[in-house]
Design a protein around this motif. Structure first.
Motif, PDB file in Angstrom:
ATOM      1  N   ILE A 132       0.742  -1.197   0.126  1.00  0.00           N
ATOM      2  CA  ILE A 132      -0.108   0.114  -0.023  1.00  0.00           C
ATOM      3  C   ILE A 132       0.885   1.304   0.112  1.00  0.00           C
ATOM      4  N   ALA A 133       1.043   1.753  -1.132  1.00  0.00           N
ATOM      5  CA  ALA A 133       2.285   2.854  -1.430  1.00  0.00           C
ATOM      6  C   ALA A 133       1.856   3.794  -0.533  1.00  0.00           C
ATOM      7  N   GLU A 134       0.529   4.554  -0.568  1.00  0.00           N
ATOM      8  CA  GLU A 134       0.213   5.578   0.255  1.00  0.00           C
ATOM      9  C   GLU A 134       0.686   5.721   1.774  1.00  0.00           C
ATOM     10  N   GLU A 135       0.861   4.451   2.300  1.00  0.00           N
ATOM     11  CA  GLU A 135       0.972   4.171   3.854  1.00  0.00           C
ATOM     12  C   GLU A 135       2.504   3.577   4.220  1.00  0.00           C
ATOM     13  N   SER A 136       3.100   3.436   2.844  1.00  0.00           N
ATOM     14  CA  SER A 136       4.451   2.893   2.950  1.00  0.00           C
ATOM     15  C   SER A 136       5.452   4.072   2.947  1.00  0.00           C
ATOM     16  N   GLY A 137       6.708   3.761   3.259  1.00  0.00           N
ATOM     17  CA  GLY A 137       7.591   4.692   2.949  1.00  0.00           C
ATOM     18  C   GLY A 137       8.576   5.001   4.141  1.00  0.00           C
ATOM     19  N   PHE A 138       9.329   6.155   4.039  1.00  0.00           N
ATOM     20  CA  PHE A 138      10.379   6.224   5.143  1.00  0.00           C
ATOM     21  C   PHE A 138       9.760   6.837   6.482  1.00  0.00           C
ATOM     22  N   LYS A 139      10.190   6.660   7.615  1.00  0.00           N
ATOM     23  CA  LYS A 139       9.551   7.264   8.767  1.00  0.00           C
ATOM     24  C   LYS A 139      10.658   7.705   9.636  1.00  0.00           C
ATOM     25  N   THR A 140      10.534   8.822  10.369  1.00  0.00           N
ATOM     26  CA  THR A 140      11.589   9.078  11.470  1.00  0.00           C
ATOM     27  C   THR A 140      11.534   7.766  12.420  1.00  0.00           C
ATOM     28  N   VAL A 141      12.362   7.677  13.373  1.00  0.00           N
ATOM     29  CA  VAL A 141      12.626   7.013  14.479  1.00  0.00           C
ATOM     30  C   VAL A 141      11.420   7.132  15.375  1.00  0.00           C
ATOM     31  N   GLU A 142      10.980   8.411  15.804  1.00  0.00           N
ATOM     32  CA  GLU A 142       9.858   8.593  16.596  1.00  0.00           C
ATOM     33  C   GLU A 142       8.596   8.078  15.922  1.00  0.00           C
ATOM     34  N   GLN A 143       8.415   8.491  14.664  1.00  0.00           N
ATOM     35  CA  GLN A 143       7.204   8.030  13.892  1.00  0.00           C
ATOM     36  C   GLN A 143       7.034   6.217  13.975  1.00  0.00           C
ATOM     37  N   LEU A 144       7.957   5.849  13.607  1.00  0.00           N
ATOM     38  CA  LEU A 144       8.025   4.342  13.880  1.00  0.00           C
ATOM     39  C   LEU A 144       7.702   3.837  15.198  1.00  0.00           C
ATOM     40  N   LYS A 145       8.280   4.496  16.313  1.00  0.00           N
ATOM     41  CA  LYS A 145       8.107   3.804  17.561  1.00  0.00           C
ATOM     42  C   LYS A 145       6.634   4.073  17.821  1.00  0.00           C
ATOM     43  N   LEU A 146       6.006   5.050  17.504  1.00  0.00           N
ATOM     44  CA  LEU A 146       4.716   5.594  17.868  1.00  0.00           C
ATOM     45  C   LEU A 146       3.603   4.472  16.970  1.00  0.00           C
ATOM     46  N   GLU A 162      11.366  -3.396  16.736  1.00  0.00           N
ATOM     47  CA  GLU A 162      11.643  -3.424  18.167  1.00  0.00           C
ATOM     48  C   GLU A 162      13.264  -3.376  18.696  1.00  0.00           C
ATOM     49  N   LYS A 163      13.782  -4.621  18.134  1.00  0.00           N
ATOM     50  CA  LYS A 163      15.290  -4.988  18.343  1.00  0.00           C
ATOM     51  C   LYS A 163      16.035  -3.870  17.658  1.00  0.00           C
ATOM     52  N   PHE A 164      15.759  -3.651  16.493  1.00  0.00           N
ATOM     53  CA  PHE A 164      16.609  -2.550  15.505  1.00  0.00           C
ATOM     54  C   PHE A 164      16.572  -1.228  16.346  1.00  0.00           C
ATOM     55  N   LEU A 165      15.329  -0.769  16.840  1.00  0.00           N
ATOM     56  CA  LEU A 165      15.265   0.356  17.774  1.00  0.00           C
ATOM     57  C   LEU A 165      16.050   0.324  19.082  1.00  0.00           C
ATOM     58  N   ASN A 166      16.046  -0.915  19.548  1.00  0.00           N
ATOM     59  CA  ASN A 166      16.743  -0.983  20.536  1.00  0.00           C
ATOM     60  C   ASN A 166      18.361  -0.798  20.568  1.00  0.00           C
ATOM     61  N   ASP A 167      18.728  -1.270  19.245  1.00  0.00           N
ATOM     62  CA  ASP A 167      20.187  -1.097  19.139  1.00  0.00           C
ATOM     63  C   ASP A 167      20.514   0.211  18.375  1.00  0.00           C
ATOM     64  N   TYR A 168      19.654   0.808  17.783  1.00  0.00           N
ATOM     65  CA  TYR A 168      19.807   2.079  16.940  1.00  0.00           C
ATOM     66  C   TYR A 168      18.610   2.914  17.418  1.00  0.00           C
ATOM     67  N   PRO A 169      18.689   3.572  18.827  1.00  0.00           N
ATOM     68  CA  PRO A 169      17.430   4.078  19.433  1.00  0.00           C
ATOM     69  C   PRO A 169      17.273   5.624  18.651  1.00  0.00           C
ATOM     70  N   THR A 170      17.976   6.411  18.119  1.00  0.00           N
ATOM     71  CA  THR A 170      17.823   7.582  17.481  1.00  0.00           C
ATOM     72  C   THR A 170      18.446   7.754  16.056  1.00  0.00           C
ATOM     73  N   ALA A 171      17.732   9.025  15.575  1.00  0.00           N
ATOM     74  CA  ALA A 171      18.086   8.912  14.170  1.00  0.00           C
ATOM     75  C   ALA A 171      19.550   9.277  13.911  1.00  0.00           C
ATOM     76  N   GLU A 172      20.369   9.955  14.855  1.00  0.00           N
ATOM     77  CA  GLU A 172      21.729   9.805  14.907  1.00  0.00           C
ATOM     78  C   GLU A 172      22.370   8.584  14.700  1.00  0.00           C
ATOM     79  N   ALA A 173      22.081   7.534  15.801  1.00  0.00           N
ATOM     80  CA  ALA A 173      22.543   6.312  15.619  1.00  0.00           C
ATOM     81  C   ALA A 173      22.252   5.562  14.235  1.00  0.00           C
ATOM     82  N   VAL A 174      21.095   5.785  13.781  1.00  0.00           N
ATOM     83  CA  VAL A 174      21.014   5.300  12.437  1.00  0.00           C
ATOM     84  C   VAL A 174      21.684   5.896  11.193  1.00  0.00           C
ATOM     85  N   LYS A 175      22.192   7.268  11.349  1.00  0.00           N
ATOM     86  CA  LYS A 175      22.913   7.845  10.524  1.00  0.00           C
ATOM     87  C   LYS A 175      24.350   7.292  10.595  1.00  0.00           C
ATOM     88  N   ARG A 176      24.857   7.004  11.696  1.00  0.00           N
ATOM     89  CA  ARG A 176      26.111   6.482  12.232  1.00  0.00           C
ATOM     90  C   ARG A 176      26.313   5.032  11.345  1.00  0.00           C
TER      91      ARG A 176
END
Length: 191
Positions: A132-146, A162-176
Protein backbone atom coordinates in the motif's frame (compact mmCIF):
# COMPACT_ATOMS: atom_id res chain seq x y z
CA UNK A 1 6.02 -22.71 -10.05
CA UNK A 2 8.22 -21.01 -7.49
CA UNK A 3 10.62 -23.51 -5.89
CA UNK A 4 11.77 -22.36 -2.47
CA UNK A 5 14.55 -23.40 -0.10
CA UNK A 6 13.03 -25.64 2.55
CA UNK A 7 14.79 -26.78 5.68
CA UNK A 8 15.05 -30.02 7.57
CA UNK A 9 16.75 -29.80 10.95
CA UNK A 10 18.34 -32.85 12.55
CA UNK A 11 20.46 -32.56 15.70
CA UNK A 12 21.21 -28.90 15.06
CA UNK A 13 22.26 -29.55 11.43
CA UNK A 14 20.25 -27.98 8.61
CA UNK A 15 19.63 -29.64 5.27
CA UNK A 16 18.32 -27.42 2.45
CA UNK A 17 16.01 -29.04 -0.11
CA UNK A 18 13.66 -27.79 -2.86
CA UNK A 19 9.87 -27.75 -2.71
CA UNK A 20 7.17 -25.80 -4.49
CA UNK A 21 6.02 -22.78 -2.49
CA UNK A 22 2.37 -23.87 -2.36
CA UNK A 23 3.22 -27.40 -1.31
CA UNK A 24 5.59 -26.17 1.42
CA UNK A 25 2.84 -24.00 2.86
CA UNK A 26 0.19 -26.73 2.60
CA UNK A 27 2.45 -29.29 4.28
CA UNK A 28 3.73 -26.83 6.92
CA UNK A 29 7.38 -27.33 5.97
CA UNK A 30 9.98 -24.96 7.42
CA UNK A 31 11.50 -22.73 4.76
CA UNK A 32 13.99 -19.91 4.43
CA UNK A 33 12.88 -16.29 4.22
CA UNK A 34 14.78 -13.03 3.97
CA UNK A 35 13.66 -9.89 5.77
CA UNK A 36 15.15 -6.47 5.21
CA UNK A 37 15.14 -3.51 7.60
CA UNK A 38 15.96 -0.51 5.44
CA UNK A 39 17.01 3.04 6.22
CA UNK A 40 18.63 5.99 4.48
CA UNK A 41 21.53 8.35 5.15
CA UNK A 42 19.17 10.81 6.86
CA UNK A 43 18.31 8.27 9.58
CA UNK A 44 14.82 7.52 8.23
CA UNK A 45 13.45 3.95 8.38
CA UNK A 46 11.69 2.24 5.47
CA UNK A 47 8.41 0.63 6.52
CA UNK A 48 6.02 -1.31 4.30
CA UNK A 49 2.28 -1.74 4.64
CA UNK A 50 1.17 -4.98 3.01
CA UNK A 51 -1.47 -4.89 0.31
CA UNK A 52 -5.00 -6.01 1.11
CA UNK A 53 -4.64 -8.68 -1.62
CA UNK A 54 -1.87 -10.52 0.28
CA UNK A 55 -2.91 -13.96 1.58
CA UNK A 56 -1.05 -13.58 4.85
CA UNK A 57 -1.22 -10.50 7.05
CA UNK A 58 -3.11 -8.25 4.58
CA UNK A 59 -3.13 -4.55 5.42
CA UNK A 60 -0.55 -4.89 8.19
CA UNK A 61 2.72 -3.03 8.58
CA UNK A 62 5.89 -5.05 8.28
CA UNK A 63 9.61 -4.77 7.59
CA UNK A 64 10.94 -2.96 4.50
CA UNK A 65 10.77 -6.03 2.26
CA UNK A 66 10.68 -9.78 2.70
CA UNK A 67 10.19 -12.99 0.80
CA UNK A 68 11.11 -16.59 0.21
CA UNK A 69 14.63 -17.71 -0.57
CA UNK A 70 14.56 -19.46 -3.93
CA UNK A 71 16.24 -22.85 -4.11
CA UNK A 72 19.47 -23.20 -6.10
CA UNK A 73 21.45 -26.38 -6.68
CA UNK A 74 24.71 -24.89 -5.33
CA UNK A 75 23.09 -23.26 -2.31
CA UNK A 76 25.25 -20.75 -0.41
CA UNK A 77 25.11 -17.45 1.44
CA UNK A 78 25.15 -15.78 -2.00
CA UNK A 79 21.80 -17.46 -2.72
CA UNK A 80 20.33 -15.84 0.40
CA UNK A 81 21.88 -12.45 -0.39
CA UNK A 82 20.51 -12.56 -3.96
CA UNK A 83 17.05 -13.29 -2.55
CA UNK A 84 17.29 -10.25 -0.26
CA UNK A 85 18.39 -8.03 -3.15
CA UNK A 86 15.56 -9.40 -5.33
CA UNK A 87 12.87 -8.79 -2.68
CA UNK A 88 14.03 -5.23 -2.03
CA UNK A 89 13.93 -4.52 -5.76
CA UNK A 90 10.59 -6.26 -6.41
CA UNK A 91 8.66 -4.74 -3.51
CA UNK A 92 10.24 -1.30 -3.10
CA UNK A 93 11.95 -0.73 -6.45
CA UNK A 94 15.31 0.11 -4.87
CA UNK A 95 18.73 -1.31 -4.31
CA UNK A 96 20.70 -1.09 -1.14
CA UNK A 97 23.95 -1.89 0.58
CA UNK A 98 23.03 -5.05 2.48
CA UNK A 99 24.54 -6.37 5.68
CA UNK A 100 23.49 -9.46 7.66
CA UNK A 101 21.82 -8.51 10.93
CA UNK A 102 20.21 -11.63 12.42
CA UNK A 103 20.56 -15.20 11.21
CA UNK A 104 18.08 -18.05 11.33
CA UNK A 105 15.42 -16.60 13.58
CA UNK A 106 12.39 -18.90 13.59
CA UNK A 107 8.94 -17.41 13.06
CA UNK A 108 6.85 -20.12 14.72
CA UNK A 109 3.58 -18.78 13.28
CA UNK A 110 4.63 -19.13 9.64
CA UNK A 111 7.34 -21.83 10.03
CA UNK A 112 9.91 -19.51 8.48
CA UNK A 113 13.62 -19.50 9.24
CA UNK A 114 14.53 -15.87 8.70
CA UNK A 115 17.77 -14.26 7.63
CA UNK A 116 17.46 -10.60 8.52
CA UNK A 117 19.45 -7.97 6.65
CA UNK A 118 20.01 -4.29 7.20
CA UNK A 119 19.91 -2.19 4.03
CA UNK A 120 21.21 1.28 3.36
CA UNK A 121 18.64 2.27 0.71
CA UNK A 122 19.74 3.94 -2.50
CA UNK A 123 17.38 5.41 -5.09
CA UNK A 124 13.76 6.48 -5.40
CA UNK A 125 11.08 4.15 -4.02
CA UNK A 126 8.79 2.46 -6.57
CA UNK A 127 6.29 0.20 -4.82
CA UNK A 128 4.75 -2.86 -6.47
CA UNK A 129 1.13 -3.98 -6.04
CA UNK A 130 2.01 -6.01 -2.92
CA UNK A 131 2.45 -2.73 -1.03
CA UNK A 132 0.00 0.00 0.00
CA UNK A 133 2.12 2.83 -1.39
CA UNK A 134 0.27 5.69 0.33
CA UNK A 135 1.07 4.29 3.78
CA UNK A 136 4.52 2.86 3.09
CA UNK A 137 7.80 4.72 2.95
CA UNK A 138 10.40 6.38 5.11
CA UNK A 139 9.48 7.18 8.72
CA UNK A 140 11.42 8.93 11.44
CA UNK A 141 12.57 6.91 14.43
CA UNK A 142 9.90 8.67 16.52
CA UNK A 143 7.17 7.96 13.96
CA UNK A 144 8.07 4.27 13.85
CA UNK A 145 8.09 4.00 17.65
CA UNK A 146 4.58 5.50 17.73
CA UNK A 147 3.41 3.24 14.90
CA UNK A 148 4.66 0.16 16.77
CA UNK A 149 2.45 1.18 19.69
CA UNK A 150 -0.69 2.07 17.73
CA UNK A 151 -0.72 0.27 14.36
CA UNK A 152 -1.16 -3.39 13.43
CA UNK A 153 2.18 -5.00 12.52
CA UNK A 154 3.07 -8.50 11.48
CA UNK A 155 4.17 -9.86 14.88
CA UNK A 156 7.57 -11.11 13.73
CA UNK A 157 8.33 -7.84 11.90
CA UNK A 158 7.26 -5.84 14.95
CA UNK A 159 9.77 -7.75 17.09
CA UNK A 160 12.50 -7.10 14.50
CA UNK A 161 11.81 -3.35 14.42
CA UNK A 162 11.77 -3.25 18.24
CA UNK A 163 15.18 -4.96 18.34
CA UNK A 164 16.52 -2.58 15.68
CA UNK A 165 15.27 0.45 17.63
CA UNK A 166 16.83 -0.94 20.78
CA UNK A 167 20.17 -1.23 18.93
CA UNK A 168 19.78 2.10 17.06
CA UNK A 169 17.41 4.22 19.20
CA UNK A 170 17.92 7.61 17.53
CA UNK A 171 18.18 9.11 14.08
CA UNK A 172 21.82 9.90 14.85
CA UNK A 173 22.53 6.23 15.63
CA UNK A 174 20.88 5.21 12.34
CA UNK A 175 22.93 7.86 10.47
CA UNK A 176 26.14 6.47 12.00
CA UNK A 177 25.12 2.97 10.94
CA UNK A 178 24.46 4.23 7.39
CA UNK A 179 27.85 5.92 7.27
CA UNK A 180 29.57 2.77 8.49
CA UNK A 181 27.79 0.62 5.90
CA UNK A 182 28.53 3.08 3.12
CA UNK A 183 32.26 3.06 3.83
CA UNK A 184 32.63 -0.66 4.60
CA UNK A 185 34.41 -2.92 2.17
CA UNK A 186 32.35 -5.74 0.60
CA UNK A 187 34.10 -8.31 2.81
CA UNK A 188 33.17 -6.32 5.96
CA UNK A 189 29.52 -6.17 4.93
CA UNK A 190 29.15 -9.93 4.69
CA UNK A 191 30.36 -10.57 8.24
Amino acid sequence: MEVIACVQETDGEYKIFPMGRGEAHRRNVKHLVVRILGFNREGMLLVQKRSLIKKSHPGMYTDSASGHVLYEENFSFETILKSAERELWEEMGVKGVLKPYLELKLDEEDLELNYVFLALIKGELRFNDEVIAEESGFKTVEQLKLMLEKEKFVAFAKALWEKFLNDYPTAEAVKRLAEKMETASPTDIQK
